[in-house]
Design an enzyme around this catalytic site. Structure first.
Site, PDB file in Angstrom:
ATOM      1  N   ARG A  15      -4.042   3.962   6.628  1.00  0.00           N
ATOM      2  CA  ARG A  15      -3.925   4.495   5.295  1.00  0.00           C
ATOM      3  C   ARG A  15      -5.141   5.164   4.912  1.00  0.00           C
ATOM      4  O   ARG A  15      -6.308   4.980   5.392  1.00  0.00           O
ATOM      5  CB  ARG A  15      -3.415   3.590   4.303  1.00  0.00           C
ATOM      6  CG  ARG A  15      -1.939   3.353   4.634  1.00  0.00           C
ATOM      7  CD  ARG A  15      -1.488   2.220   3.562  1.00  0.00           C
ATOM      8  NE  ARG A  15      -2.338   0.793   3.897  1.00  0.00           N
ATOM      9  CZ  ARG A  15      -1.881  -0.396   3.006  1.00  0.00           C
ATOM     10  NH1 ARG A  15      -1.316  -0.125   2.071  1.00  0.00           N
ATOM     11  NH2 ARG A  15      -2.772  -1.401   3.338  1.00  0.00           N
ATOM     12  N   LYS A  74      -7.854  -0.842   1.391  1.00  0.00           N
ATOM     13  CA  LYS A  74      -8.543  -2.219   1.192  1.00  0.00           C
ATOM     14  C   LYS A  74      -9.643  -2.536   0.701  1.00  0.00           C
ATOM     15  O   LYS A  74     -10.260  -1.568   0.692  1.00  0.00           O
ATOM     16  CB  LYS A  74      -7.985  -2.865   2.642  1.00  0.00           C
ATOM     17  CG  LYS A  74      -6.472  -2.466   3.162  1.00  0.00           C
ATOM     18  CD  LYS A  74      -5.607  -3.328   2.246  1.00  0.00           C
ATOM     19  CE  LYS A  74      -5.750  -4.751   2.417  1.00  0.00           C
ATOM     20  NZ  LYS A  74      -4.876  -5.519   1.470  1.00  0.00           N
ATOM     21  N   TYR A  93      -7.437  -1.777  -3.457  1.00  0.00           N
ATOM     22  CA  TYR A  93      -6.861  -3.062  -3.558  1.00  0.00           C
ATOM     23  C   TYR A  93      -7.737  -4.179  -3.350  1.00  0.00           C
ATOM     24  O   TYR A  93      -8.590  -4.119  -2.141  1.00  0.00           O
ATOM     25  CB  TYR A  93      -5.626  -3.250  -2.586  1.00  0.00           C
ATOM     26  CG  TYR A  93      -4.282  -2.559  -2.817  1.00  0.00           C
ATOM     27  CD1 TYR A  93      -3.780  -3.187  -3.835  1.00  0.00           C
ATOM     28  CD2 TYR A  93      -3.990  -1.440  -2.013  1.00  0.00           C
ATOM     29  CE1 TYR A  93      -2.554  -2.042  -4.203  1.00  0.00           C
ATOM     30  CE2 TYR A  93      -2.855  -0.857  -2.266  1.00  0.00           C
ATOM     31  CZ  TYR A  93      -2.160  -1.344  -3.335  1.00  0.00           C
ATOM     32  OH  TYR A  93      -0.943  -0.388  -3.785  1.00  0.00           O
ATOM     33  N   HIS A  95      -7.403  -8.186  -4.088  1.00  0.00           N
ATOM     34  CA  HIS A  95      -6.948  -9.548  -3.809  1.00  0.00           C
ATOM     35  C   HIS A  95      -7.974 -10.391  -3.899  1.00  0.00           C
ATOM     36  O   HIS A  95      -8.186 -11.175  -2.829  1.00  0.00           O
ATOM     37  CB  HIS A  95      -5.943  -9.204  -2.567  1.00  0.00           C
ATOM     38  CG  HIS A  95      -4.865  -8.270  -2.641  1.00  0.00           C
ATOM     39  ND1 HIS A  95      -3.864  -8.733  -3.408  1.00  0.00           N
ATOM     40  CD2 HIS A  95      -4.462  -7.074  -2.052  1.00  0.00           C
ATOM     41  CE1 HIS A  95      -2.794  -7.864  -3.333  1.00  0.00           C
ATOM     42  NE2 HIS A  95      -3.393  -6.760  -2.495  1.00  0.00           N
ATOM     43  N   GLU A 117      -3.908  -3.602  -7.780  1.00  0.00           N
ATOM     44  CA  GLU A 117      -3.056  -4.672  -7.936  1.00  0.00           C
ATOM     45  C   GLU A 117      -2.952  -5.392  -9.240  1.00  0.00           C
ATOM     46  O   GLU A 117      -2.185  -6.240  -9.687  1.00  0.00           O
ATOM     47  CB  GLU A 117      -3.125  -5.715  -6.760  1.00  0.00           C
ATOM     48  CG  GLU A 117      -4.196  -6.941  -6.871  1.00  0.00           C
ATOM     49  CD  GLU A 117      -5.463  -6.441  -6.412  1.00  0.00           C
ATOM     50  OE1 GLU A 117      -6.333  -7.054  -6.267  1.00  0.00           O
ATOM     51  OE2 GLU A 117      -5.730  -5.225  -6.164  1.00  0.00           O
ATOM     52  N   THR A 177       9.273  -6.601  -7.167  1.00  0.00           N
ATOM     53  CA  THR A 177       9.658  -5.358  -6.419  1.00  0.00           C
ATOM     54  C   THR A 177       9.695  -5.616  -4.968  1.00  0.00           C
ATOM     55  O   THR A 177      10.661  -5.062  -4.310  1.00  0.00           O
ATOM     56  CB  THR A 177       8.407  -4.400  -6.758  1.00  0.00           C
ATOM     57  OG1 THR A 177       8.129  -4.062  -8.053  1.00  0.00           O
ATOM     58  CG2 THR A 177       8.659  -3.187  -6.008  1.00  0.00           C
ATOM     59  N   ASP A 197      14.280 -17.093  -8.137  1.00  0.00           N
ATOM     60  CA  ASP A 197      13.327 -16.795  -8.843  1.00  0.00           C
ATOM     61  C   ASP A 197      13.186 -17.662 -10.313  1.00  0.00           C
ATOM     62  O   ASP A 197      14.265 -18.086 -10.529  1.00  0.00           O
ATOM     63  CB  ASP A 197      13.340 -15.334  -9.477  1.00  0.00           C
ATOM     64  CG  ASP A 197      12.038 -14.445 -10.162  1.00  0.00           C
ATOM     65  OD1 ASP A 197      11.476 -13.937  -9.103  1.00  0.00           O
ATOM     66  OD2 ASP A 197      11.832 -14.943 -11.446  1.00  0.00           O
ATOM     67  N   VAL A 238       6.091 -14.026  -3.807  1.00  0.00           N
ATOM     68  CA  VAL A 238       5.777 -14.470  -5.173  1.00  0.00           C
ATOM     69  C   VAL A 238       4.474 -13.656  -5.608  1.00  0.00           C
ATOM     70  O   VAL A 238       3.524 -13.647  -4.606  1.00  0.00           O
ATOM     71  CB  VAL A 238       5.622 -15.770  -5.162  1.00  0.00           C
ATOM     72  CG1 VAL A 238       5.037 -16.496  -6.422  1.00  0.00           C
ATOM     73  CG2 VAL A 238       6.891 -16.506  -4.776  1.00  0.00           C
ATOM     74  N   ALA A 267       2.995 -12.536   0.452  1.00  0.00           N
ATOM     75  CA  ALA A 267       2.145 -12.932  -0.749  1.00  0.00           C
ATOM     76  C   ALA A 267       0.655 -13.447   0.021  1.00  0.00           C
ATOM     77  O   ALA A 267      -0.327 -13.944  -0.808  1.00  0.00           O
ATOM     78  CB  ALA A 267       2.625 -13.988  -1.214  1.00  0.00           C
ATOM     79  N   ILE A 268       0.432 -13.260   1.288  1.00  0.00           N
ATOM     80  CA  ILE A 268      -0.711 -13.677   2.011  1.00  0.00           C
ATOM     81  C   ILE A 268      -2.085 -13.149   1.339  1.00  0.00           C
ATOM     82  O   ILE A 268      -2.986 -13.786   1.612  1.00  0.00           O
ATOM     83  CB  ILE A 268      -0.502 -13.475   3.520  1.00  0.00           C
ATOM     84  CG1 ILE A 268      -1.492 -14.272   4.174  1.00  0.00           C
ATOM     85  CG2 ILE A 268      -0.511 -11.880   3.826  1.00  0.00           C
ATOM     86  CD1 ILE A 268      -1.538 -15.904   4.147  1.00  0.00           C
ATOM     87  N   ASP A 269      -1.703 -12.051   0.925  1.00  0.00           N
ATOM     88  CA  ASP A 269      -2.991 -11.156   0.236  1.00  0.00           C
ATOM     89  C   ASP A 269      -3.764 -12.157  -0.888  1.00  0.00           C
ATOM     90  O   ASP A 269      -4.848 -12.212  -1.173  1.00  0.00           O
ATOM     91  CB  ASP A 269      -2.691  -9.906  -0.359  1.00  0.00           C
ATOM     92  CG  ASP A 269      -2.993  -8.768   1.073  1.00  0.00           C
ATOM     93  OD1 ASP A 269      -4.020  -9.091   1.763  1.00  0.00           O
ATOM     94  OD2 ASP A 269      -2.462  -7.636   0.722  1.00  0.00           O
ATOM     95  N   VAL A 297       0.791 -10.668   7.865  1.00  0.00           N
ATOM     96  CA  VAL A 297      -0.110  -9.842   8.086  1.00  0.00           C
ATOM     97  C   VAL A 297      -0.157  -9.077   6.568  1.00  0.00           C
ATOM     98  O   VAL A 297       0.507  -8.923   5.617  1.00  0.00           O
ATOM     99  CB  VAL A 297       0.649  -8.434   8.782  1.00  0.00           C
ATOM    100  CG1 VAL A 297      -0.387  -7.195   8.587  1.00  0.00           C
ATOM    101  CG2 VAL A 297       0.884  -9.106  10.253  1.00  0.00           C
ATOM    102  N   ASN A 299      -2.081  -6.544   5.370  1.00  0.00           N
ATOM    103  CA  ASN A 299      -1.828  -4.968   5.178  1.00  0.00           C
ATOM    104  C   ASN A 299      -0.670  -4.454   5.840  1.00  0.00           C
ATOM    105  O   ASN A 299      -0.688  -3.538   6.531  1.00  0.00           O
ATOM    106  CB  ASN A 299      -3.109  -4.407   5.524  1.00  0.00           C
ATOM    107  CG  ASN A 299      -3.242  -4.423   7.164  1.00  0.00           C
ATOM    108  OD1 ASN A 299      -3.071  -5.440   7.638  1.00  0.00           O
ATOM    109  ND2 ASN A 299      -3.889  -3.368   7.612  1.00  0.00           N
ATOM    110  N   MET A 300       0.498  -5.025   5.621  1.00  0.00           N
ATOM    111  CA  MET A 300       1.997  -4.464   6.071  1.00  0.00           C
ATOM    112  C   MET A 300       1.990  -2.914   5.933  1.00  0.00           C
ATOM    113  O   MET A 300       2.403  -2.328   7.130  1.00  0.00           O
ATOM    114  CB  MET A 300       3.166  -5.442   5.705  1.00  0.00           C
ATOM    115  CG  MET A 300       3.272  -6.773   6.064  1.00  0.00           C
ATOM    116  SD  MET A 300       4.376  -7.750   5.109  1.00  0.00           S
ATOM    117  CE  MET A 300       5.818  -6.830   5.839  1.00  0.00           C
TER     118      MET A 300
END
Length: 359
Positions: A15, A74, A93, A95, A117, A177, A197, A238, A267-269, A297, A299-300
């Site tokens: 990106r 990123k 971003y 994170h 974010e 989302t 949720d 989440v 949610a790994i970020d 991953v 940055n999917m």
């Protein structure tokens, strides 16, 4: 203002933070734009595309040295952490909840950083996270279905099943989302989907939207443990804005899953919501724990850069123009969503979620 756009350096990140259309908009507002050569090729933009709109092509060192505002997709990576300048504005971003070393670098270099974010509207919506969340949610199902295939060590299950054969069971943690888009795609592929949720109103809305075809569950340990143990694919989506994601799925829960099952931790970020998760890359996207394939991953959306870059810049450009036109201090005073997005400034951690984390 001088705006700089370096080429992304994270593994398989194609990106770019600004399209040629974005360059034109900034030039029309009287700003100078520096673009690192080849920054846009992964998203389908040539250097000439940027030159035609008035950008100056250069290298990353000049960008970090001269730019008043650096736009990225990123977080700063590798040597970029040491190229940042005092009072420089970084918009990307971040994170930071899972990146203590980057927090230290931002504070030490006195960088004024705003995380895409953490920019938040009065309604609570995260407008700059939303487009990537849509993509990540849809991709999570795509990748999950792929890794259920036998030759990738999956169960050998077709997500939607066929006539006379039941579909896969998919559990989605989080009805934001990411989760909503994941559920939509999984249902579209014919899977049996459960979404969990803590917000009952969100679950009511989803129940209405999908006419009861989507199973909804209130979030508690019992429901999570039962749903996870029975699922072929579990997607974690989440988010706690600016803070570390809690582990909703423990190691013991993962251990109870059937070998060949798949978890996708979107949610790994922010640290991940599976206790067994650890960050992976597009080059090596999965690992196995307790016989369960983990796709983590960070940055999917970088795997679909053409779609992602347009979606991201559609959302970020209005905020970029405010920051460029007004400068950091006036912009965050003028625009409350941007003010909420500030992570570090003047050598201090500003965001409440991060403050609570670093003490």
């Amino acid at each position: 203002m001088i705006i700089g756009v370096p080429k992304e350096t994270k593994d398989q990140e194609w990106r770019v933070a600004l399209t040629p259309a974005g360059v034109r908009a900034l030039k029309e507002h009287g700003h100078e734009v520096l673009i690192e050569s080849q920054a846009g090729v992964g998203s389908g933009f040539s250097d000439n595309d940027y030159l035609l709109e008035g950008a100056k092509l250069t290298n990353k060192y000049e960008i970090w040295e001269k730019a008043n505002m650096v736009l990225k997709v990123k977080e700063p990576f590798g040597e970029e952490k040491e190229l940042m300048q005092p009072n420089q504005l970084l918009f990307t971003y971040l994170h930071l909840a899972a990146a203590s070393d980057l927090i230290e670098a931002l504070v030490r270099h006195r960088v004024n950083s705003i995380g895409y974010e953490t920019v938040q509207l009065d309604s609570g919506v995260l407008p700059l996270l939303a487009p990537m969340s849509e993509i990540a949610g849809r991709m999570a199902v795509q990748e999950g279905a792929l890794h259920l295939e036998k030759f990738r060590d999956g169960k050998g299950i077709l997500l939607g099943g066929v006539s006379g054969v039941p579909p896969a069971k998919v559990t989605v943690l989080g009805a934001g989302t990411v989760g909503t888009n994941a559920a939509k795609v999984a249902m579209g592929m014919g899977a049996q989907v459960t979404i969990i949720d803590i917000n009952l109103e969100k679950l009511r809305n989803l129940d209405d939207i999908f006419w009861g075809k989507l199973q909804t569950l209130a979030s508690n340990t019992y429901n999570i443990e039962k749903a996870v143990s029975e699922s072929d694919l579990v997607i974690g989506s989440v988010l706690v804005p600016g803070a570390k994601t809690p582990y909703l799925v423990t190691e013991a829960m993962v251990a109870k899953m059937t070998p060949g099952s798949v978890v996708v931790d979107v949610a790994i970020d922010q640290g991940g919501c599976f206790q067994t998760s650890r960050p992976t890359t597009h080059s090596k996207p999965t690992f196995t724990a307790y016989g369960v394939t983990h796709y983590c991953v960070g940055n999917m959306p970088g795997a679909v850069p053409r779609t992602s870059t347009f979606a991201l810049t559609n959302a970020t450009l209005p905020f970029v123009l405010i920051l460029a036109d007004k400068g950091f201090e006036a912009a965050i005073e003028f625009n409350r969503p941007l003010a909420r997005g500030v992570n570090t400034a003047y050598g201090e951690v500003i965001h409440p979620g991060l403050k609570a984390l670093v003490g």
